[in-house]
Design a protein around this motif. Sequence first.
Motif, short mmCIF file in Angstrom:
data_model
loop_
_atom_site.label_atom_id
_atom_site.label_comp_id
_atom_site.label_asym_id
_atom_site.label_seq_id
_atom_site.Cartn_x
_atom_site.Cartn_y
_atom_site.Cartn_z
N ASN A 84 61.88 12.82 11.95
CA ASN A 84 62.29 11.43 12.14
C ASN A 84 61.99 10.98 13.57
N SER A 85 62.01 9.68 13.78
CA SER A 85 61.79 9.10 15.12
C SER A 85 60.55 9.69 15.77
N LEU A 86 59.47 9.71 15.02
CA LEU A 86 58.25 10.36 15.50
C LEU A 86 57.66 9.61 16.69
N LYS A 87 57.06 10.40 17.59
CA LYS A 87 56.46 9.89 18.81
C LYS A 87 54.98 10.25 18.83
N PRO A 88 54.17 9.53 19.56
CA PRO A 88 52.75 9.88 19.66
C PRO A 88 52.52 11.32 20.11
N GLU A 89 53.40 11.83 20.96
CA GLU A 89 53.25 13.20 21.44
C GLU A 89 53.58 14.25 20.37
N ASP A 90 54.06 13.82 19.21
CA ASP A 90 54.25 14.74 18.09
C ASP A 90 52.96 14.97 17.31
N THR A 91 51.91 14.24 17.66
CA THR A 91 50.63 14.39 16.99
C THR A 91 50.08 15.80 17.19
N ALA A 92 49.78 16.47 16.08
CA ALA A 92 49.30 17.86 16.14
C ALA A 92 49.01 18.33 14.72
N VAL A 93 48.40 19.50 14.63
CA VAL A 93 48.33 20.22 13.36
C VAL A 93 49.60 21.07 13.27
N TYR A 94 50.31 20.94 12.18
CA TYR A 94 51.56 21.66 11.98
C TYR A 94 51.34 22.83 11.03
N TYR A 95 51.86 23.99 11.44
CA TYR A 95 51.71 25.21 10.67
C TYR A 95 53.08 25.78 10.31
N CYS A 96 53.18 26.37 9.13
CA CYS A 96 54.35 27.18 8.85
C CYS A 96 53.91 28.65 8.85
N ALA A 97 54.87 29.51 9.17
CA ALA A 97 54.58 30.93 9.30
C ALA A 97 55.80 31.73 8.87
N ALA A 98 55.57 32.95 8.40
CA ALA A 98 56.64 33.82 7.95
C ALA A 98 56.67 35.08 8.80
N GLY A 99 57.89 35.48 9.19
CA GLY A 99 58.05 36.67 10.00
C GLY A 99 59.40 37.30 9.76
N GLY A 100 59.65 38.41 10.44
CA GLY A 100 60.87 39.15 10.18
C GLY A 100 62.08 38.71 10.97
N SER A 101 61.87 37.93 12.04
CA SER A 101 62.99 37.56 12.91
C SER A 101 62.95 36.08 13.24
N LEU A 102 64.11 35.55 13.57
CA LEU A 102 64.23 34.14 13.91
C LEU A 102 63.93 33.99 15.40
#
Length: 122
Positions: A84-102
């Motif tokens: 929400n409330s997106l800004k121009p600086e949020d422009t990017a390629v977004y990736y999701c990833a899976a791993g064992g730890s937070l």
Amino acid sequence: QVQLVESGGGLVQPGGSLRLSCAASGRTFSNYAIGWFRQAPGKEREFVAARYWSGINRIYADSVKGRFTVARDSAKNTMDLQMNSLKPEDTAVYYCAAGGSLIRSPSGYVHWGQGTQVTVSS
């Protein structure tokens, strides 16, 4: 074979909202953390948010705290990123990833999706 597929990217005006989804398949992810990262042109990949697939603990980058929410959609079996409330600086390629730890470091995530483009512009 583990597969992560992002969807939901697109073009949005500043102040608008987008919801990204990460569909995971190929194994049981109940003990995995799912992280969202982004990479803008000419910049390093940076952490956005993460939570355990089956847990409630979440962590966020300071730059998105209060604007982005990571949540699991049980009906769709996806891990979503509500932006929400997106800004121009949020422009990017977004990736999701899976791993064992937070954790916030990309090196802690083993499996990666192909990414989805988010462009915030008027």
